[in-house]
Design an enzyme around this catalytic site. Structure first.
Site, PDB file in Angstrom:
ATOM      1  N   LEU A  36       0.695  -1.192  -0.113  1.00 45.08           N
ATOM      2  CA  LEU A  36      -0.558   0.250   0.467  1.00 45.08           C
ATOM      3  C   LEU A  36       0.867   1.045   0.002  1.00 45.08           C
ATOM      4  O   LEU A  36       0.232   2.672  -0.606  1.00 45.08           O
ATOM      5  CB  LEU A  36      -1.493   0.522   1.196  1.00 45.08           C
ATOM      6  CG  LEU A  36      -1.978  -0.606   0.886  1.00 45.08           C
ATOM      7  CD1 LEU A  36      -2.614  -1.378   2.888  1.00 45.08           C
ATOM      8  CD2 LEU A  36      -2.377  -1.098   0.260  1.00 45.08           C
ATOM      9  N   GLY A  37       2.198   1.291   0.602  1.00 50.80           N
ATOM     10  CA  GLY A  37       2.499   1.764   0.694  1.00 50.80           C
ATOM     11  C   GLY A  37       3.806   2.293   1.655  1.00 50.80           C
ATOM     12  O   GLY A  37       4.459   1.184   2.028  1.00 50.80           O
ATOM     13  N   ILE A  45      10.483   4.374   7.887  1.00 49.62           N
ATOM     14  CA  ILE A  45      11.144   3.715   9.125  1.00 49.62           C
ATOM     15  C   ILE A  45      10.325   1.766   8.309  1.00 49.62           C
ATOM     16  O   ILE A  45      10.185   1.210   9.475  1.00 49.62           O
ATOM     17  CB  ILE A  45      10.156   3.380  10.130  1.00 49.62           C
ATOM     18  CG1 ILE A  45       8.618   3.622  10.956  1.00 49.62           C
ATOM     19  CG2 ILE A  45      11.449   4.838  11.014  1.00 49.62           C
ATOM     20  CD1 ILE A  45       8.475   4.218  12.289  1.00 49.62           C
ATOM     21  N   GLY A  46       9.623   1.586   7.539  1.00 49.14           N
ATOM     22  CA  GLY A  46       8.096   1.116   7.385  1.00 49.14           C
ATOM     23  C   GLY A  46       8.051   0.964   6.073  1.00 49.14           C
ATOM     24  O   GLY A  46       7.645   1.801   5.418  1.00 49.14           O
ATOM     25  N   LYS A  48       2.263  -3.114   9.218  1.00 44.96           N
ATOM     26  CA  LYS A  48       3.043  -2.209   9.444  1.00 44.96           C
ATOM     27  C   LYS A  48       4.199  -3.129   9.760  1.00 44.96           C
ATOM     28  O   LYS A  48       4.039  -3.344  10.382  1.00 44.96           O
ATOM     29  CB  LYS A  48       3.058  -0.986   9.348  1.00 44.96           C
ATOM     30  CG  LYS A  48       4.210  -0.210   9.693  1.00 44.96           C
ATOM     31  CD  LYS A  48       4.243   1.465   9.919  1.00 44.96           C
ATOM     32  CE  LYS A  48       5.211   2.563   9.864  1.00 44.96           C
ATOM     33  NZ  LYS A  48       4.961   3.751  10.236  1.00 44.96           N
ATOM     34  N   ASP A  79       2.939  16.155  11.770  1.00 45.44           N
ATOM     35  CA  ASP A  79       2.833  15.204  10.766  1.00 45.44           C
ATOM     36  C   ASP A  79       1.703  15.729  10.692  1.00 45.44           C
ATOM     37  O   ASP A  79       1.659  14.455   9.368  1.00 45.44           O
ATOM     38  CB  ASP A  79       3.790  14.027  10.708  1.00 45.44           C
ATOM     39  CG  ASP A  79       4.084  13.723   9.338  1.00 45.44           C
ATOM     40  OD1 ASP A  79       4.704  14.264   8.575  1.00 45.44           O
ATOM     41  OD2 ASP A  79       4.142  12.235   9.402  1.00 45.44           O
TER      42      ASP A  79
END
Length: 475
Positions: free
Chosen positions: A90-91, A95-96, A113, A209
């Site tokens: 998915l993206g 960091i992951g 994730k 963020d």
């Protein structure tokens, strides 16, 4: 050092970090910045209670996905990689990577994730991964992610969360006419984000963020904030304060406020929950007929003046302070760029940038490159384009949020409560916003396996007897 020299140095050395410092980074579709932190962030594990992943969260207690997790856990005891089948990527972030996965045999889909622990340790980012997991563990809010379970292997740390089939607001904005949202849609999305950020601040979490890429759209059209690896945690206790003085100040402040100038066409940006039944049948005549033999009632304004205002929840962690240099260039607050130390007010700056981008299809301070963008944030005044035309309350809200001095910024002291009272949100029923009809509901997604999207993770279908989980190889 002159400000311009500092900006040049920042733009040229954003990827430099010291091994002895905690490093804060971000990678997004816009731009990324990274600098070693001398933060005063609190990360003492004793300040946070441990989380038991089998405890149902109130707003998800009837969720079929939660029930499926409980069924598998009651049967096998502990969930691991062998219980999930990866379907597509998915993206990914710093960091992951996030994958769409299926809980084997249950026809339930999640977003997982996957973080490579060796890679994170080599880049001094294990703390960021731990921070995100701990934050997700304590969240219980309809506009924030639900962590269904988490587990670790020798190589990987995995977080299993809710899958949002609607993508993110950045993708959704690109599909809109002129690549921007109408004002009514912006009011809907921002209202839900505001409630999510209020909840985070109540927990002592500064998000840091906010951007369209991190706002996901659920299957029902409502939103969910994501990605908490840059968030700042602190010890904070919300309090109740007497709101009489605040109300008086607000009335004095708004007495000369032009909610809708005569030169601007009236807008219909009122969110009316779809579950509310109109009560227009209770007309004034109805009540008049019932009160013919009674004494005349006092005017409503006079009654309101006699009512003692209720206490107000103070949920803004104004005492938090950090020296971290984190965020996205176009969304960075001036105090972060100038390395003056920052607190929760940076979230309200990013909210102002966010609203501006949704309404106008671009951010207000974007320059030709990252250095120019940082210079504009610090020194360029806020300007609105001639087109499209937006309402006066919308522009006034953005102006209040994009004040360069944090102490003068809207919501600096009272947080989300102050923003909720802004005329831009007139007509929003905050208590029943989950019942409001979203601007757009995603189309049904047909889930299928796409092996190309699963890379760079290769699934080895053989389950090793020794480890008992599916092995992943990054390449």
């Amino acid at each position: 050092m002159a400000l311009n020299d500092r900006l040049i140095s920042t733009a040229q050395n954003v990827s430099i970090s010291k091994s002895t410092e905690k490093t804060d980074c971000i990678e997004s579709g816009k731009s990324s910045v990274c600098r070693g932190s001398t933060s005063t962030d609190l990360s003492d594990e004793s300040n946070y209670s441990s989380f038991s992943s089998h405890i149902s969260k109130p707003h998800k207690s009837n969720d079929s996905r939660w029930e499926a997790i409980q069924v598998v856990r009651s049967k096998d005891g502990v969930l691991g990689l062998n219980h999930f089948r990866l379907l597509k990527r998915l993206g990914g972030g710093d960091i992951g990577s996030v994958y769409l996965c299926e809980l084997s045999g249950m026809k339930c889909y999640f977003a997982m994730k996957v973080m490579d622990k060796v890679s994170l340790e080599g880049r001094n980012k294990l703390l960021r991964a731990e921070t995100e997991r701990e934050i997700l563990q304590c969240l219980d809010h309809p506009f924030l992610p639900t962590l269904y379970t988490h587990f670790e292997t020798d190589k990987f740390s995995c977080l299993v969360m809710e899958f949002c089939p609607g993508g993110d607001l950045h993708m959704l904005r690109q599909r809109q006419p002129a690549k921007r949202f109408c004002e009514q849609a912006v009011k809907f999305y921002v209202a839900e984000i505001l409630l999510a950020m209020e909840y985070l601040h109540m927990l002592g979490i500064v998000y840091r963020d906010l951007k369209p890429e991190n706002v996901l759209v659920r299957e029902d059209g409502h939103i969910m904030l994501s990605d908490f690896d840059l968030s700042l945690r602190c010890t904070f206790n919300p309090t109740m304060v007497n709101s009489s003085n605040n109300n008086n100040n607000n009335q004095a402040k708004n007495s000369n406020y032009c909610i809708q100038p005569s030169c601007i066409e009236p807008t219909s940006c009122i969110i009316q929950p779809s579950c509310i039944v109109p009560t227009s049948c209770f007309s004034p005549k109805f009540f008049k007929s019932k009160n013919n033999n009674k004494k005349p009632t006092k005017p409503k304004s006079e009654i309101n003046n006699q009512v003692t205002p209720l206490p107000e929840l103070m949920s803004e962690p104004t005492g938090v302070r950090s020296m971290s240099f984190v965020g996205t260039h176009e969304y960075l607050a001036p105090e972060i760029i100038k390395n003056e130390g920052h607190g929760s007010a940076v979230d309200w700056w990013t909210l102002g940038i966010f609203i501006y981008e949704l309404l106008f299809g671009k951010t207000p301070f974007k320059g030709s490159n990252n250095r120019a963008t940082l210079t504009n944030v610090v020194g360029q005044p806020l300007r609105f384009p001639e087109s499209p035309v937006v309402s006066f309350p919308a522009r006034d809200l953005i102006r209040g949020l994009l004040v360069k001095e944090p102490k003068n910024r809207l919501a600096y002291k009272r947080g989300a409560t102050e923003i909720k009272q802004h005329p831009f949100f007139e007509g929003v029923n905050w208590a029943l916003i989950r019942c409001a009809s979203p601007p757009e509901v995603p189309k049904a997604v047909v889930v299928g396996v796409d092996r190309n999207d699963v890379s760079p993770v290769k699934c080895v279908l053989e389950k090793t007897e020794k480890k008992g989980y599916l092995e992943f190889d990054f390449f």
